[in-house]
Design an enzyme around this catalytic site. Structure first.
Site, PDB file in Angstrom:
ATOM      1  N   HIS A   6       0.820  -1.212   0.000  1.00  0.00           N
ATOM      2  CA  HIS A   6       0.000   0.000   0.000  1.00  0.00           C
ATOM      3  C   HIS A   6       0.850   1.256   0.000  1.00  0.00           C
ATOM      4  CE1 HIS A   6      -2.240  -3.260   2.012  1.00  0.00           C
ATOM      5  NE2 HIS A   6      -3.199  -2.884   1.176  1.00  0.00           N
TER       6      HIS A   6
HETATM    7  S1  FES Z   1       1.669  -0.691   3.347  1.00  0.00           S
HETATM    8 FE1  FES Z   1       0.024  -1.972   3.649  1.00  0.00          FE
HETATM    9  S2  FES Z   1       0.987  -3.761   4.295  1.00  0.00           S
HETATM   10 FE2  FES Z   1       2.623  -2.431   4.008  1.00  0.00          FE
END
Ligand code: FES
Length: 257
Positions: A222
């Protein structure tokens, strides 16, 4: 009266001795009835005689024929003589009782402590499990500026050999700007070495080393960016990468766990 009837043997001698005399005093017709009802006759005699001549209900025997065992071998010398007062030996007997009670209490407490200790110890990890819980890393295998990943307790473990530039950069960061404020010195023992668990604090992905906007770690799931100290700098992850317990055995040996 009931006791007399149930023990006819007690008054039988009186009955036999007075039977004829008593008969002559009672009118003849009634005596015929007594003859026919023998048992009734006996009962009436017993009742009358028990009132006239109260006799002892039983005979107490001395039981002198019973041999009483001699327990002298099992008695204390102080209480062997039955003519002596027991008060004279009370101090000695009390001391023995107190000593026995104290010894029993000590043994009981020791046994309870042993049981509790063994029970609690049985719940802790065994030696082979503890041995697996540690990992020993040779630091000379990690070149400067590189990060190596190890498997420790089922998780990825990052060990990073920082350059002087990385050290000075991370130490100069203003912690007031950080999401999870922590100075670089709080996260390392030796500034040259960063040891963190390679699990992103957002949802648990494994970040990529030497990547991201801050040159530390980057989580592609993410888009979380960590610096070269493992601190979160950008993206959804809420916390810095976790620093496990570790120590340096010598300049070349690191033990984690
Ligand atoms: S940024 Fe979501 S799991 Fe690492």
């Amino acid at each position: 009266m009931m006791s007399t009837v149930t023990r006819p043997g007690v008054i039988l001698p009186y009955y036999r001795a007075t039977r004829n005399t008593f008969k002559s005093l009672v009118f003849p017709g009634a005596m015929e009835l007594f003859t026919v009802a023998g048992k009734a006759e006996l009962l009436i005699y017993q009742c009358c005689l028990s009132f006239l001549f109260p006799a002892p209900a039983g005979t107490r025997l001395a039981h002198t024929d019973i041999k009483i065992p001699d327990f002298s071998d099992y008695r204390r010398p102080e209480v062997l003589d039955p003519r002596k007062s027991s008060q004279d030996s009370s101090d000695t007997r009390k001391a023995f009782s107190y000593m026995l009670t104290g010894a029993t209490a000590v043994v009981g407490v020791y046994a309870a402590k042993t049981v509790v200790t063994q029970f609690v110890t049985s719940m802790s990890a065994s030696a082979d499990v503890l041995a697996l819980s540690k990992i020993e890393i040779k630091l000379s295998d990690i070149p400067e500026g590189k990060n190596m990943t190890f498997k420790w307790r089922g998780k990825p473990l990052f060990v990073r050999h920082r350059t002087e530039k990385e050290i000075s950069t991370e130490e100069a960061v203003n912690i007031g700007e950080l999401r999870d404020p922590q100075h670089d010195k709080e996260r390392v023992i030796n500034p040259k070495w960063v040891v963190v668990i390679g699990v992103c604090t957002h949802l648990g992905c494994v970040p990529i080393a030497n990547a991201g906007d801050f040159g530390g770690y980057y989580c592609p799931c993410h888009g979380s960016h960590y610096d070269a100290s493992g601190r979160i700098r950008r993206g959804p992850a809420p916390l810095n990468l976790e620093v496990p317990y570790y120590e340096f055995l010598d300049d070349n040996t690191l033990v984690v766990g």
